[in-house]
Design an enzyme around this catalytic site. Structure first.
Site, PDB file in Angstrom:
ATOM      1  N   ASP A   1      -9.988  10.502   9.420  1.00  0.00           N
ATOM      2  CA  ASP A   1      -9.805   9.979   8.069  1.00  0.00           C
ATOM      3  C   ASP A   1     -10.460   8.599   7.951  1.00  0.00           C
ATOM      4  O   ASP A   1      -9.819   7.620   7.562  1.00  0.00           O
ATOM      5  CB  ASP A   1      -8.313   9.927   7.735  1.00  0.00           C
ATOM      6  CG  ASP A   1      -8.073   9.903   6.224  1.00  0.00           C
ATOM      7  OD1 ASP A   1      -9.052  10.095   5.466  1.00  0.00           O
ATOM      8  OD2 ASP A   1      -6.923   9.676   5.818  1.00  0.00           O
TER       9      ASP A   1
ATOM     10  N   GLY B   1       0.825  -1.198   0.000  1.00  0.00           N
ATOM     11  CA  GLY B   1       0.000   0.000   0.000  1.00  0.00           C
ATOM     12  C   GLY B   1       0.858   1.245   0.000  1.00  0.00           C
ATOM     13  O   GLY B   1       2.054   1.190   0.319  1.00  0.00           O
ATOM     14  N   VAL B   2       0.248   2.323  -0.389  1.00  0.00           N
ATOM     15  CA  VAL B   2       0.948   3.598  -0.361  1.00  0.00           C
ATOM     16  C   VAL B   2       0.043   4.612   0.309  1.00  0.00           C
ATOM     17  O   VAL B   2      -1.126   4.732  -0.048  1.00  0.00           O
ATOM     18  CB  VAL B   2       1.291   4.073  -1.795  1.00  0.00           C
ATOM     19  CG1 VAL B   2       2.081   5.366  -1.732  1.00  0.00           C
ATOM     20  CG2 VAL B   2       2.060   3.009  -2.546  1.00  0.00           C
ATOM     21  N   GLY B   3       0.569   5.277   1.299  1.00  0.00           N
ATOM     22  CA  GLY B   3      -0.227   6.289   1.987  1.00  0.00           C
ATOM     23  C   GLY B   3       0.453   7.639   1.917  1.00  0.00           C
ATOM     24  O   GLY B   3       1.523   7.779   1.311  1.00  0.00           O
ATOM     25  N   GLY B   4      -0.176   8.626   2.517  1.00  0.00           N
ATOM     26  CA  GLY B   4       0.392   9.965   2.527  1.00  0.00           C
ATOM     27  C   GLY B   4       1.738   9.988   3.230  1.00  0.00           C
ATOM     28  O   GLY B   4       2.624  10.786   2.917  1.00  0.00           O
TER      29      GLY B   4
ATOM     30  N   LYS C   1       5.426   0.411   7.814  1.00  0.00           N
ATOM     31  CA  LYS C   1       5.157   1.697   7.186  1.00  0.00           C
ATOM     32  C   LYS C   1       6.431   2.513   7.269  1.00  0.00           C
ATOM     33  O   LYS C   1       6.945   2.759   8.355  1.00  0.00           O
ATOM     34  CB  LYS C   1       4.041   2.371   7.982  1.00  0.00           C
ATOM     35  CG  LYS C   1       3.157   3.301   7.200  1.00  0.00           C
ATOM     36  CD  LYS C   1       2.211   3.916   8.199  1.00  0.00           C
ATOM     37  CE  LYS C   1       0.873   4.245   7.636  1.00  0.00           C
ATOM     38  NZ  LYS C   1       0.023   4.882   8.649  1.00  0.00           N
TER      39      LYS C   1
END
Ligand SMILES: *[C@@H]1O[C@H](CO)[C@@H](O)[C@H](O)[C@H]1NC(C)=O
Ligand SMILES: *[C@@H]1O[C@H](CO)[C@@H](O)[C@H](O)[C@H]1NC(C)=O
Ligand SMILES: *[C@@H]1O[C@H](CO)[C@@H](O)[C@H](O)[C@H]1NC(C)=O
Ligand SMILES: *[C@@H]1O[C@H](CO)[C@@H](O)[C@H](O)[C@H]1NC(C)=O
Length: 884
Positions: free
Chosen positions: A671, A552-555, A573
């Site tokens: 969020d 996954g890719v997050g902010g 992460k």
């Protein structure tokens, strides 16, 4: 085959088919199917089947039983001694339940079991206790209080002797759920081995009873009305003149003891019994009267010895010890004339505590037949209970009858304690802990007047203070707990901006001075943040952050899957240290997650801050984010069933509810979206990504003013307009999630016609037009019960209300979802829909939906800011690793 042979064959078949069913039906007891039937074997790892066929579900099987975090509770298991001939009648009655006494659930803090009630009215509540031996907990020293709704069942209760204890109540439940609250005394624990909450037949306890009035007043017995307002506790249930009746032989699973020592004048009495088949029940609705007591009770009795003597002149006496202290009692006597040869031959008297309860009683005129079941309910006001704390039942021959036999009988006795003015069955304190006993005697009118004056003066002051506080109440005061909790002086919560500022300054300090592995920031600032991972360890686990491992890719950065040396899967992460935003999120997340631990929040296992790295290590969630299962780049990943979707939503709601109310300071996630709801291998939903989270408003503030952050499509419009954050913003986003789960499409889809781009708006428009079915995930077509969908949409619609004040609290949303699930389950039960769980690796475990029990939100909210039980102060139980 000749026709004769065929006839014989048919006859044979008939015998085979018909005879056994006839035998079974004549032998079978009357059936009663309770609407609510919650049987729970507390702390047991698996369901327990009793000899009587009932299955007690383990409270571990469903995460939704208890309001306390499940991870901390200990279970004690012990084999209870075998049946022996030396066991008393009481112990024998307990024996069928021995399996239930082998495990217990322990509560170090106030805890709640909640149950849906589908039909209001009298319910059995049976509580099973056994103080087992346990190396970690001293059960015999446990002191605790148990309440059910407004009724105190047990106050400062303990089990000092190692014997099983069964407490049985009949409570008139008026709401659609009931909570059993266990509150340990200070420095003590509470425990429970098993619980039953089961509907009782509606007319089992009538609202009226005969009020036994003193004969001195020469008044006839009057009626007492209002039994429905009292909770009842069983004191004794006796099968007079007959054997023990095990719960398995009673259609309502009641146990009937032998009269043993309760019969005081044994030499005056002789037992009589006839076949149970001869017992008749009165009334058109025979089934209901058959439920009052089994035929085994009516088919045995005690009668007077020497009945042939011309004029027997004595009473037969039973004595039932009771609790003193201002309780009234309901005494139910079961009578059935099994000794007379003809009608109107038996006249007798019944006395209770020396008073006439029935004079010249002639059962024949009451039942118009012999061997017919009859019962009478007597109300014994507290002033008729003498200081010896005994209910004395006596029967004797009527003396003013010329004809008939001189005799008297009694078949069964039930003694129930009635709840008192305090709504209590144990002591004079109400559920709020208020003393409701008789106030000290008034001496003079003058002092009373003075007292009144002083009292009203105080009342005025209190009213003024209340009014002042009310005027200044925060807009969302109802979220913060009961009225009393904010009226009372409350410890000022920590400055809400503190977290933010400290993390910022902390970060600067950290980045300038950091050299060693464990930075000052962590060792000084936070407790219990989990284990420190060395960079090489993380590197190895993720194969040097291989692109293949990216999940996954997050902010904040990329998320990798990793394997530790001991085989544990982790999610890693890795932040980009050059971004200030990243540093803040990193620290917010560590600070928040280290304080929180909940089954429905992703747990942080540790971190790595070597050199300039910012790495967070989480438990690995093998089924990934929820949105992947609704839709995805690679097409739908196999459709989730409606039941599973509901369970996932319930899990997420539970996690958010805990964030809002459980932590010392309410936390706003900020969020909430389907990508932040992760699923583990068993599809248990966990809320993730606390990078944007904020500690919520304090008591004095109604909101947190902050720059608008979040994700489009989920963003609360009110927050957007006013830039003021409340926990209702999360509720809004969650409402969007609910719609997304139902429709299985992205919340914003620019490729669609304009009015359809925003899912929440579009869905509400369609819902108002009654065309919701057009946009529901086609995979769910025909698989959602109408009632379940209605409840679900009700919740979703309220969540996305325009104004925060119109939106429900997370706890209410949770309740509605639980309800929706129950409606779905009961519809599945009825129509036997075989719902295929095509969601991947998950197994469909529950073949038959078992009772569903809900967390009690109000209780949790009442706990308010002391939600400490769910926050692990020490890092031990939560985050440490045994394997490493
Ligand atoms: C109870 O009975 C079982 C078998 O009947 C026996 O194995 C066990 O040792 C007994 N337990 C006790 C405590 O006597
Ligand atoms: C448990 O508590 C009781 C009552 O306080 C005490 O008498 C008993 O010795 C205790 N037992 C153990 C094993 O500590
Ligand atoms: C009935 O009476 C007999 C003799 O008096 C006694 O042995 C028996 O135990 C009694 N049965 C019951 C159920 O009380
Ligand atoms: C039976 O008991 C009642 C109430 O205690 C008493 O008034 C009555 O005199 C007794 N009868 C006999 C025959 O002892």
């Amino acid at each position: 085959m000749t026709s004769g042979e065929i006839r014989y064959l048919l006859l044979f078949l008939l015998l085979f088919l018909v005879v056994p069913t006839v035998v079974i039906s004549s032998k079978s007891q009357p059936k009663f199917t309770p609407k609510d039937n919650y049987l729970i074997d507390c702390g047991s790892p698996e369901p327990t089947k009793l000899e009587d066929g009932r299955i007690f579900k383990s409270d571990k099987q469903s995460s939704s039983f208890l309001s306390t975090s499940e991870d901390v509770k200990a279970t004690a298991v012990e084999k209870v001694h075998n049946k022996t001939s030396s066991m008393s009648s009481y112990a024998l009655l307990m024996f069928p339940f021995m399996d239930l006494y082998m495990s217990a659930r322990i509560f170090p803090d106030k805890s709640t079991y909640s149950f849906f009630i589908s039909e209001p009215g009298r319910h059995w509540v049976r509580l099973y206790f056994f103080p087992m031996k346990n190396p970690d907990y001293n059960f015999t020293a446990a002191v605790f209080t148990v309440t059910a709704e407004k009724t105190v069942l047990l106050r400062d209760f303990s089990c000092p002797t190692p014997l099983p204890v069964l407490k049985e109540y009949l409570i008139n439940l008026k709401k659609d759920r009931v909570s059993l609250v266990f509150t340990p005394a200070p420095k003590s624990i509470a425990f429970i081995n098993a619980i039953e909450v089961v509907s009782a037949p509606g007319d089992l306890i009538k609202n009226t009873a005969i009020n036994v009035v003193s004969p001195n007043t020469h008044l006839p017995n009057k009626e007492f009305t209002g039994m429905d307002n009292h909770a009842l506790q069983l004191t004794q249930r006796i099968n007079v003149g007959g054997p023990l009746i095990l719960p398995s032989n009673d259609p309502l699973f009641r146990g009937w003891q032998k009269q043993d020592t309760f019969l005081k004048t044994r030499s005056f009495a002789r037992n009589v019994s006839i076949s149970t088949k001869k017992i008749k029940y009165p009334g058109e609705n025979k089934i209901n009267s058959q439920l009052v007591a089994p035929a085994k009770v009516y088919s045995t009795c005690e009668k007077m010895i020497n009945a042939n003597v011309a004029a027997p002149n004595f009473n037969i006496t039973w004595e039932f010890p009771i609790d003193g202290g201002g309780f009234s009692y309901l005494l139910r006597l079961h009578l059935c004339d099994i000794i007379s040869k003809q009608l109107n031959d038996l006249y007798f008297n019944i006395y209770v505590n020396g008073l006439d309860a029935a004079a010249n009683l002639d059962l024949s005129t009451l039942t118009s037949a012999l061997s017919t079941a009859y019962y009478t309910d007597l109300f014994l006001g507290e002033d008729f209970i003498h200081s010896d704390n005994i209910i004395r039942v006596q029967i004797g021959p009527s003396d003013n009858t010329e004809t008939g036999a001189k005799n008297a009988i009694l078949n069964g006795v039930e003694v129930f304690k009635m709840s008192n003015v305090a709504g209590s069955l144990d002591g004079l304190y109400s559920i709020d802990g208020l003393y409701k006993g008789v106030p000290p005697e008034k001496k003079k009118d003058e002092t009373v007047a003075w007292f009144g004056l002083v009292l009203s003066f105080f009342a005025i002051i209190v009213c003024a203070v209340v009014f002042y506080k009310w005027r200044r109440r925060p807009a969302d005061w109802h979220l913060k707990g009961s009225l009393s909790s904010w009226l009372l002086p409350i410890r000022t919560p920590k400055n809400t901006t503190k977290l933010n500022s400290s993390s910022r300054t902390g970060s600067n300090r950290r980045y300038s001075s950091r050299k060693s592995k464990s930075s000052n920031f962590f060792s000084a600032g936070t407790i219990g943040i989990g284990r420190f991972y060395s960079f090489s360890e993380v590197q190895e686990a993720t194969r040097n952050f291989a692109e293949k491992s990216v999940i996954g890719v997050g902010g904040f950065g990329k998320v990798y899957m990793g394997n530790l040396e001991d085989g544990t899967k982790i999610a890693v992460k890795r932040g980009n240290p050059s971004s200030e935003q990243g540093i803040n999120e990193f620290q917010t997340e560590i600070q928040l997650l280290s304080k929180l631990r909940h089954r429905h929040l992703v747990s942080l296992m540790g971190y790595c801050d070597e050199d300039t790295e910012m790495i967070l290590v989480y438990e690995f969630m093998s089924n990934g984010p929820l949105n992947d299962h609704l839709y995805g780049p690679g097409g739908p990943n196999g459709a989730l069933s409606w039941k599973r979707r509901l369970e996932i939503c319930i899990g997420a709601a539970r996690g958010l509810h805990y964030l809002h109310t459980g932590a010392a300071e309410g936390i706003i996630h900020r969020d909430v979206k389907t990508t932040n709801i992760l699923l583990d291998e068993a599809y248990v939903a966990k809320v993730a990504d606390f990078g944007l989270s904020k500690t919520g408003p304090s008591m004095e503030q109604t909101h947190v003013s902050t720059a608008v952050k979040g994700s489009f499509g989920y963003l609360d419009p009110e927050y957007f307009r006013r830039q003021q954050l409340t926990d209702k913003s999360d509720v809004y986003s969650f409402g969007v999630v609910l719609i997304e789960v139902l429709c299985a499409r992205p919340v914003i889809d620019p490729s669609l016609p304009r009015e359809q781009v925003n899912l929440a708006e579009w869905a509400m428009k369609m819902h108002r037009k009654g065309m919701l079915d057009k946009i529901i995930d086609p995979n769910l077509n025909g698989k959602i019960s109408t009632a379940s969908l209605k409840k679900y949409m009700e919740a979703a619609e309220k969540c996305i209300s325009e104004y925060g004040s119109d939106r429900p609290a997370m706890g209410d949303v949770l309740w509605n979802l639980e309800y929706s699930l129950q409606l779905q389950e009961s519809s599945m039960d009825e129509s036997d829909i075989e719902e295929s769980e095509s969601g991947g690796g998950g197994k469909h475990i529950e073949l038959k939906p078992l009772p569903k029990i809900l967390e009690e939100e109000e209780e949790e909210r009442e706990k308010g800011d002391n939600g400490g039980e769910e926050i692990l102060e020490s890092s031990k139980s939560g985050y440490s690793y045994n394997g490493s």
